[in-house]
Structures are given as structure tokens and as C-alpha cells.
Motif scaffolding. Structure first.
Motif, PDB file in Angstrom:
ATOM      1  N   LEU A  80      -0.551  -9.624  11.899  1.00 17.13           N
ATOM      2  CA  LEU A  80      -0.138  -8.850  10.726  1.00 17.13           C
ATOM      3  C   LEU A  80       1.236  -8.234  10.952  1.00 17.13           C
ATOM      4  N   LEU A  81       2.150  -8.484  10.004  1.00 16.88           N
ATOM      5  CA  LEU A  81       3.481  -7.884  10.013  1.00 16.88           C
ATOM      6  C   LEU A  81       3.600  -6.937   8.828  1.00 16.88           C
ATOM      7  N   CYS A  82       4.217  -5.794   9.057  1.00 15.34           N
ATOM      8  CA  CYS A  82       4.359  -4.789   8.001  1.00 15.34           C
ATOM      9  C   CYS A  82       5.764  -4.200   8.055  1.00 15.34           C
ATOM     10  N   ILE A  83       6.342  -3.939   6.890  1.00  6.27           N
ATOM     11  CA  ILE A  83       7.590  -3.187   6.779  1.00  6.27           C
ATOM     12  C   ILE A  83       7.353  -2.035   5.814  1.00  6.27           C
ATOM     13  N   ALA A  84       7.897  -0.853   6.133  1.00  7.82           N
ATOM     14  CA  ALA A  84       7.615   0.334   5.332  1.00  7.82           C
ATOM     15  C   ALA A  84       8.863   1.189   5.161  1.00  7.82           C
ATOM     16  N   VAL A  85       8.871   1.954   4.063  1.00 13.09           N
ATOM     17  CA  VAL A  85       9.870   2.995   3.815  1.00 13.09           C
ATOM     18  C   VAL A  85       9.127   4.224   3.304  1.00 13.09           C
ATOM     19  N   LEU A  86       9.823   5.336   3.199  1.00 13.47           N
ATOM     20  CA  LEU A  86       9.253   6.543   2.613  1.00 13.47           C
ATOM     21  C   LEU A  86       9.809   6.764   1.217  1.00 13.47           C
ATOM     22  N   ALA A  87       8.978   7.306   0.333  1.00 11.85           N
ATOM     23  CA  ALA A  87       9.482   7.755  -0.965  1.00 11.85           C
ATOM     24  C   ALA A  87      10.354   8.982  -0.711  1.00 11.85           C
ATOM     25  N   PRO A  88      11.634   8.947  -1.067  1.00 12.38           N
ATOM     26  CA  PRO A  88      12.529  10.062  -0.709  1.00 12.38           C
ATOM     27  C   PRO A  88      12.100  11.380  -1.350  1.00 12.38           C
ATOM     28  N   ASN A  89      12.310  12.448  -0.607  1.00  8.21           N
ATOM     29  CA  ASN A  89      12.005  13.787  -1.089  1.00  8.21           C
ATOM     30  C   ASN A  89      13.187  14.690  -0.772  1.00  8.21           C
ATOM     31  N   PRO A  90      14.015  15.026  -1.764  1.00 10.32           N
ATOM     32  CA  PRO A  90      15.217  15.827  -1.488  1.00 10.32           C
ATOM     33  C   PRO A  90      14.913  17.237  -1.023  1.00 10.32           C
ATOM     34  N   ASN A  94       5.772  12.864   2.443  1.00 13.35           N
ATOM     35  CA  ASN A  94       4.442  12.463   2.918  1.00 13.35           C
ATOM     36  C   ASN A  94       3.915  11.318   2.070  1.00 13.35           C
ATOM     37  N   THR A  95       4.827  10.468   1.595  1.00 15.48           N
ATOM     38  CA  THR A  95       4.444   9.284   0.832  1.00 15.48           C
ATOM     39  C   THR A  95       5.152   8.075   1.412  1.00 15.48           C
ATOM     40  N   ASN A 141       0.820  -1.210   0.000  1.00 16.84           N
ATOM     41  CA  ASN A 141       0.000   0.000   0.000  1.00 16.84           C
ATOM     42  C   ASN A 141       0.855   1.262   0.000  1.00 16.84           C
ATOM     43  N   ILE A 142       0.239   2.341  -0.452  1.00 13.90           N
ATOM     44  CA  ILE A 142       0.825   3.684  -0.417  1.00 13.90           C
ATOM     45  C   ILE A 142       0.045   4.481   0.614  1.00 13.90           C
ATOM     46  N   THR A 143       0.766   5.220   1.458  1.00 18.01           N
ATOM     47  CA  THR A 143       0.125   5.945   2.553  1.00 18.01           C
ATOM     48  C   THR A 143       0.572   7.392   2.598  1.00 18.01           C
ATOM     49  N   ALA A 144      -0.181   8.186   3.367  1.00 16.43           N
ATOM     50  CA  ALA A 144       0.192   9.569   3.656  1.00 16.43           C
ATOM     51  C   ALA A 144      -0.231   9.875   5.087  1.00 16.43           C
ATOM     52  N   LEU A 145       0.402  10.870   5.684  1.00 13.39           N
ATOM     53  CA  LEU A 145       0.045  11.294   7.036  1.00 13.39           C
ATOM     54  C   LEU A 145      -1.125  12.261   6.968  1.00 13.39           C
ATOM     55  N   SER A 146      -2.148  12.015   7.792  1.00 10.92           N
ATOM     56  CA  SER A 146      -3.313  12.892   7.881  1.00 10.92           C
ATOM     57  C   SER A 146      -3.625  13.105   9.353  1.00 10.92           C
TER      58      SER A 146
END
Length: 273
Positions: free
Chosen positions: A208-218, A223-224, A111-116
Motif C-alpha cells: 500500500l502506497l499513500c500520499i497525504a496533505v493537510l487542509a490548511p488552517n491559517p 487537524n484535518t 480518506n479524511i483523517t484527524a489526529l487522536s
């Protein structure tokens, strides 16, 4: 107090509606409550004018008054607007293709997420074809403290900003693994910041196990978020780490899509000048 000329320029407009939107843009960039007097000092606008503008935004649901009657914060309508933009943006198709390829590569739901606010919002999701899986559709929300992506979003924040957000929340315990002790959670967030990835190890849903990273933003905080989720009967932490290179590649691809979309917007705006 000296007027902040850059803020004043953002509030300029030919019509009251344009100036109201410019004020809303300034408010949207705030990470804490604010007062009428504080906004007067920040923008240099006359107090009666600014009071009238804030009343209009409050009446429309874009802002809300806090319990003390003096402080304002973002209203439910403004949050829904931001979420609708995230859920229905024009780059959805390109990012969805990356997400589907990741699912094909790792064999698990992604999944793709954002902070709200204090929650993680699911922007997109592709399910695995495996018979045992957890169904979390786009638009689902998970409290930030028990989400792998959420820990990464928290790790980007300045400590004072993070404390404000967490102090406003109830650190609810969803499973025996949920981190509800502030010191333990802070230690976890610091570790996440160092390593660049995060786990949700049965902290929101049992099994449920989850691993996540962020899409880098230079250019600043991202927020992805991008995450792999799997039942623990198929996924361990060690196996999840084996999937980390594929997850990071997909995050880089999504970051490139985001940058291209922002570049297109900038070029279009320049052409209109």
C-alpha cells in the motif's frame, strides 16, 4: 503565583455543572499530563474545590490517573466523545462530496483523517471502483508514525511535544519499511514539514502506497488530513506526485468548508448574546 485571569474567566459559570464543563475545556487544550497543584496555580481555584472537580471527572471516565498517582491525563470517555464529534459533525456531507470528487479525479481510494492521541483516525473514506483495493472504513486507526497523514500532524508539533508523544508510544514495525528508529523518523518528519506532503510507502500495510496533505488552517495547526491510497502495482511515488495538485485542491476545498462551519458557529453564538 499570580492567577491567570483568562483561565479564571473560562471557569466561571452559574452552576457547578457549567464550571465543571469549563474546567474540562481547559484540560482538553492541554498537550501533556498535569497535576492538581499545577491546575490550582493555573486557575486560582481553591485546592479542595479543584480536587473534588477532578475526582468527578475521573470517576466519569473523562480523566484518568497516571501510574505515579499524581498526574492526570485525558480519559477514554473524553477521547470517545471527541472522536464521535469528529465522525458525526454537520459538515460531513459537504466534505464527503469533495472526497468523492477527488476519487473520481484520481481513480484511487481517498480518506479524511484527524489526529487522536498517538493514532490517526479515519473520519471518512470513499473507495475506488478498481477491483484491487484495501478496505479501511471510517473509524479505522493507524499509528501516527507509519501514516502519511500522521507524519504531517507530527511535523506541525513543537519538537518537545512531538518527543513526548512518540516516547509514550511503541514504535512498532509493521513492515520492512516502517520507520522505528527515532532519528530516522525525526529526519523524515523534518523533510515532510519542509515539503508540505508525506508518503506512507508500504510502512503500515505491505503493498500500500499513500500520499497525504493537510487542509490548511491559517489560525493554527490543522487537524484535518486528506490522503490518496493505492496498491503499489498501480501507484508509484512519481505517479502519486502527479496526483498532488488534485489532492491539494481538494484540501483547500475542505479547509473552506471547515472555515464556513466555524464562521456559522461564531455567528450563532454572537446572536445568542
Amino acid at each position: 503565583m499570580t492567577t491567570n485571569r483568562s483561565e479564571m474567566s473560562r471557569l466561571e459559570g452559574d452552576t457547578p455543572a457549567q464550571r465543571l464543563l469549563a474546567l474540562l475545556e481547559v484540560i482538553a487544550g492541554k498537550d501533556q499530563f498535569f497535576t492538581l497543584q499545577g491546575m490550582v496555580e493555573e486557575t486560582g481555584l481553591p485546592k479542595p474545590t479543584l480536587h473534588r472537580m477532578l475526582q468527578q471527572l475521573e470517576t466519569s471516565g473523562m480523566l484518568q490517573r497516571e501510574a505515579d498517582g499524581r498526574h492526570y491525563s485525558k480519559g477514554s470517555r473524553l477521547r470517545r466523545l471527541a472522536e464521535s464529534l469528529l465522525l458525526n459533525d454537520t459538515v460531513h456531507g459537504a466534505r464527503h462530496a469533495v472526497l468523492r470528487k477527488l476519487v473520481d479525479d484520481v481513480g484511487e481510494s481517498c480518506n479524511i483523517t484527524a489526529l487522536s492521541g498517538g493514532e490517526v483516525l479515519y473520519l471518512d473514506r470513499v473507495e475506488t471502483s478498481a477491483p484491487l483495493r484495501f478496505y479501511l472504513h471510517p473509524g479505522s486507526r493507524v499509528p501516527v508514525h507509519c501514516s502519511a497523514s500522521g507524519k504531517l500532524f507530527l511535523a506541525q508539533m513543537a519538537p518537545a511535544q512531538r518527543r513526548r508523544l512518540l516516547n509514550e508510544m511503541s514504535l512498532e514495525s509493521f513492515t520492512h519499511n516502517t520507520l522505528v528508529d527515532p532519528e530516522a523518523l525525526e529526519a523524515e518528519i523534518e523533510a515532510v514539514g519542509r515539503q508540505g506532503y508525506a508518503f506512507d510507502d508500504e510502512e503500515f500495510l505491505p503493498g500500500l502506497l499513500c500520499i497525504a496533505v493537510l487542509a490548511p488552517n491559517p489560525d493554527g495547526p490543522s487537524n484535518t488530513g486528506l490522503a490518496i491510497q493505492s496498491p503499489i502495482m498501480r501507484m508509484t511515488r512519481d505517479k502519486a506526485l502527479e496526483c498532488l495538485p488534485a489532492l491539494q485542491r481538494a484540501a483547500e476545498q475542505i479547509a473552506a468548508i471547515n472555515r464556513e462551519a466555524l464562521s456559522d458557529v461564531a455567528q450563532a453564538a454572537a446572536g445568542e448574546r
